[in-house]
Design a protein around this motif. Structure first.
Motif, PDB file in Angstrom:
ATOM      1  N   ARG A 112       0.832  -1.205   0.000  1.00 49.00           N
ATOM      2  CA  ARG A 112       0.000   0.000   0.000  1.00 49.00           C
ATOM      3  C   ARG A 112       0.866   1.254   0.000  1.00 49.00           C
ATOM      4  NH1 ARG A 112      -4.808  -1.015   4.263  1.00 49.00           N
ATOM      5  NH2 ARG A 112      -4.827   1.258   4.338  1.00 49.00           N
ATOM      6  N   HIS A 169      -2.306  -2.091  -7.989  1.00 52.11           N
ATOM      7  CA  HIS A 169      -3.651  -1.875  -7.457  1.00 52.11           C
ATOM      8  C   HIS A 169      -4.140  -3.114  -6.699  1.00 52.11           C
ATOM      9  CE1 HIS A 169      -7.856  -0.444  -7.488  1.00 52.11           C
ATOM     10  NE2 HIS A 169      -8.156  -1.692  -7.761  1.00 52.11           N
ATOM     11  N   SER A 172      -2.108  -3.830  -3.467  1.00 51.70           N
ATOM     12  CA  SER A 172      -2.300  -2.851  -2.397  1.00 51.70           C
ATOM     13  C   SER A 172      -3.680  -3.014  -1.765  1.00 51.70           C
ATOM     14  CB  SER A 172      -2.138  -1.432  -2.926  1.00 51.70           C
ATOM     15  OG  SER A 172      -3.324  -1.007  -3.559  1.00 51.70           O
ATOM     16  N   GLY A 173      -4.617  -3.555  -2.536  1.00 50.98           N
ATOM     17  CA  GLY A 173      -5.958  -3.771  -2.008  1.00 50.98           C
ATOM     18  C   GLY A 173      -6.094  -5.125  -1.360  1.00 50.98           C
ATOM     19  N   PHE A 174      -4.966  -5.719  -1.119  1.00 44.58           N
ATOM     20  CA  PHE A 174      -4.937  -7.072  -0.624  1.00 44.58           C
ATOM     21  C   PHE A 174      -5.616  -7.245   0.708  1.00 44.58           C
ATOM     22  CE2 PHE A 174      -2.936 -11.188  -0.657  1.00 44.58           C
ATOM     23  CZ  PHE A 174      -3.387 -11.471  -1.906  1.00 44.58           C
TER      24      PHE A 174
END
Lengths: 207, 207
Positions: A112, A169, A172-174
């Motif tokens: 992130r 993307h 980072s949205g993990f």
DNA sequence: GTCTATAAAGTGATAGAC
DNA sequence: GTCTATCACTTTATAGAC
């Protein structure tokens, strides 16, 4: 002296707290006061150990990227330049080390931070990343070029850029796509890698 | 009175300066002082016209997203639900309005603001965007689901998320792949649309 | 609607004691 | 190496004159 216990040294505590707060609130949004309070260290310790907030930011990247990109390059070395090299293999060399980091417990927020660095079009930060780690993307792009010789330079750059965007993307949205409790950790990671690799490979190979 | 000239009203001047400075320095990084100075208005004008910085941020999004998502929905309406609807057509309905905005002169920086909103995992901002514009992504996702009935819900969400990431990244980095001076504006936009659509369609359709 | 002035709190950085 | 105290600013927001 309690220093022999599992208490991390001041410098590491600061880096850990910085990573978490930069991920959650951004580089400008996270103040040194919040950060040192979270790390349980004195405010002045940041300037003592790192010199300034900007150099602390660089160290947050260096700590993770040295290892992450090292592993990526090692994995690329193993699969590249062979007659049977596949797009999927090269993508795995790029993606799997990042997923391992994302599931590391510590380090799970670093992707992130990296996504923020992309969104910030800050020149200083971009130059730092480009000078220190630019060779990684160049190496991967060169291998893609070899495997996709029919693509023009322009088309190739577009596709690599789109892949980079999609992966940054996604990683980072993990945690947004939650692992179900009955799926073991490693299996979940492998499934995720498969989703990302399949999508990116199709995009790169599109006619 | 010079007010009848091409001088924008105070509120518009603030919104324009805010969009540019939020794109370049982030929401926390751009201060009301920088912003009002750039707009050529008094510091107190922000609180008079918008109430607070947070509400100004929301208005920056609202001004562009009402139009952008309106055009996307209208374009989707035209191509969806038909027996001959294509993935490429649906993607064009999503992408082309954004590219038009990106080349608008004014508004060219908005996609970067949007990319920042993605990187910020700020709950307040996400809720605002989800409540006001969430129906757009749901509508597009539903149409993709109709066109790709063999995909599981999980697989579909993954791919839509990856497409979103790729497109946001690409459109925020716009201008990096420079238009050559001998290529007319509109042709460049159409070529860009083709790159994005081809890549995204291949990723969505991958076996 | 627009201005000045200012409140109240927060910022990064540093000097100097221990 | 860690602490307190503080400097020199900057931040958002507001009160009140015009």
């Amino acid at each position: 002296m309690p220093a022999s216990q599992a208490v991390l040294p001041t410098k590491e505590r600061i880096l850990g707290a910085a990573e978490e707060l930069f991920a959650r609130h951004g580089f400008e949004g996270a103040s040194l006061r919040q950060l040192t309070a979270a790390a349980g260290v004195n405010l002045a310790a940041v300037n003592y150990h790192f010199g300034s907030k900007d150099r602390l930011i660089e160290e947050v990247f260096r700590r993770r990227l040295d290892q992450l990109n090292g592993r990526r390059m090692a994995a690329l070395q193993e699969v590249s330049g062979q007659p049977d090299t596949t797009i999927e293999g090269v993508l795995a060399a790029f993606i799997v080390p990042a997923l391992e980091l994302s599931h590391d417990g510590s380090g799970s927020l670093f992707m992130r931070v990296l996504a923020r660095a992309f969104a910030e079009h800050d020149d200083t930060l971009r130059r730092f990343l480009s000078e220190n780690y630019g060779h990684v993307m160049r190496q991967f792009t060169a291998e893609f070029a070899r495997l996709l010789p029919h693509l023009s330079k322009e088309e190739l750059y577009w596709r690599v850029d789109l892949v980079t965007g999609a992966l940054t993307h996604a990683m980072s949205g993990f945690g947004m796509i939650q692992r179900k409790s009955d799926v073991p950790e490693q299996q979940h990671r492998e499934q995720t890698a498969q989703h990302l690799i399949r999508f990116a490979a199709a995009g790169l190979k599109s006619p």
